[in-house]
Design a protein around this motif. Structure first.
Motif, PDB file in Angstrom:
ATOM      1  N   VAL A   1       0.851  -1.181   0.000  1.00  0.00           N
ATOM      2  CA  VAL A   1       0.000   0.000   0.000  1.00  0.00           C
ATOM      3  C   VAL A   1       0.891   1.236   0.000  1.00  0.00           C
ATOM      4  CG1 VAL A   1      -1.909  -1.130   1.200  1.00  0.00           C
ATOM      5  CG2 VAL A   1      -0.150   0.037   2.525  1.00  0.00           C
TER       6      VAL A   1
ATOM      7  N   ASN B   1      -6.151   3.162  -2.355  1.00  0.00           N
ATOM      8  CA  ASN B   1      -5.785   3.416  -0.961  1.00  0.00           C
ATOM      9  C   ASN B   1      -6.835   4.281  -0.265  1.00  0.00           C
ATOM     10  OD1 ASN B   1      -2.564   2.731  -0.252  1.00  0.00           O
ATOM     11  ND2 ASN B   1      -3.054   2.873  -2.433  1.00  0.00           N
TER      12      ASN B   1
ATOM     13  N   TRP C   1      -2.120   3.769  10.147  1.00  0.00           N
ATOM     14  CA  TRP C   1      -1.983   3.288   8.777  1.00  0.00           C
ATOM     15  C   TRP C   1      -1.028   2.113   8.651  1.00  0.00           C
ATOM     16  CZ3 TRP C   1      -4.569   3.182   4.541  1.00  0.00           C
ATOM     17  CH2 TRP C   1      -3.962   2.936   3.320  1.00  0.00           C
TER      18      TRP C   1
END
Length: 299
Positions: free
Chosen positions: A18, A166, A198
């Motif tokens: 990611v 994302n 995150w």
């Protein structure tokens, strides 16, 4: 469901690749690189200088509430030209003096480049932005996309030039639940953290179709917001007045993401957390002993 001890190693990656979340632009400028609309008008810059050296600036208030602020943004290549503009030269002199007089050693070292933010960052094309502090009363975390024509302030985090899927994850109920459980609070508000919120968010391996579906969901959320222009994030995500079509766009995003996780919708937030903690345990296997979550671990 009780939160586990959380590993906060910056090098730790989720199970799928990611975007890397970083701070927006820090200033250490004495407040002289950012401008209200009135201050910008008072500078009486030429049209060319304004186009070349002024950008719109977004802190968290500007992002959430639609407030307007600008900033001086001068690349090294344009510095000689910028010094010829008296109003810009005056601002740069004020920044230099503020940094020289700072108690912070690193801020003092920045006095030699008073035309720039402490850590100047611009995306090549776009950035996915989420504020560091936001109300827990909203049903989803505030998140959006900005082009490289805007400067993101350090009251926000940003995924610079990251794939749009994302945003689908950050805009989900799953991520809202994770952040509400894992991250520290600012009074009762969410205090988002790139390391705790995150980096630790467990994501299963995504196929190309998964990413394509989440990209479409993020696009739908953005397009639905555009249909309500000039409503702000604060307007659109008021839990009592959130537009029905925006709720539906988020609901589709939740359904797509949750089916990736377990093949169906989660029944409730408890089940969401149970699955996330299960994945987190797998994600951190082999990283050694866990360390307790600390507010100082925020980056």
């Amino acid at each position: 469901v009780a939160a586990p001890n959380i590993i906060v190693e910056k090098a730790m990656k989720p199970l799928t690749e990611v975007g890397v979340m970083d701070f927006g632009n820090k200033a250490d400028d004495g407040g002289y690189l950012t401008l209200t609309p009135e201050e910008l008008e008072d500078m009486a810059l030429s049209r060319n200088a304004r186009q070349k050296f002024i950008k719109q600036f977004y802190g968290s208030k500007e992002f959430i509430n639609g407030e307007t602020r600008y900033c001086i943004w001068i690349d090294d290549d344009g510095l000689a030209e910028a010094w010829k503009e008296p109003a810009l030269a005056k601002r740069m002199d004020l920044v230099r003096q503020a940094r020289i007089n700072s108690k912070d050693r690193y801020a003092r070292s920045l006095a030699s480049r008073p035309h720039q933010f402490k850590s100047p960052r611009l995306s090549r094309l776009s950035a996915i932005v989420t504020p560091r502090v936001s109300s827990e009363n909203r049903p989803y975390l505030p998140v959006g996309v900005m082009s490289n024509s805007a400067v993101i302030g350090d009251r926000n985090f940003a995924l610079y030039d990251a794939p749009l899927w994302n945003m689908g994850m950050i805009a989900s109920r799953l991520h809202w639940v994770w952040v509400g459980t894992i991250c520290v609070r600012m009074r009762t508000d969410f205090s988002y953290s790139n390391t705790l919120g995150w980096n630790t968010f467990p994501v299963p391996t995504l196929t190309d179709k998964n990413k394509s579906d989440l990209t479409r969901c993020a696009e739908d959320i953005l397009l639905t917001r555009e249909a309500h222009f000039p409503a702000t994030i604060a307007d659109l995500y008021d839990p009592d007045t959130m537009p029905a079509d925006l709720r539906q766009a988020h609901d589709r995003n939740d359904e797509v993401l949750e089916r990736i996780y377990i093949g169906r919708r989660f029944r409730n937030d408890t089940e969401r957390l149970e699955k996330l903690f299960e994945l987190y345990t797998k994600m951190t296997a082999g990283h050694g002993a866990t360390t307790k979550r600390k507010s100082s671990a925020m980056a």
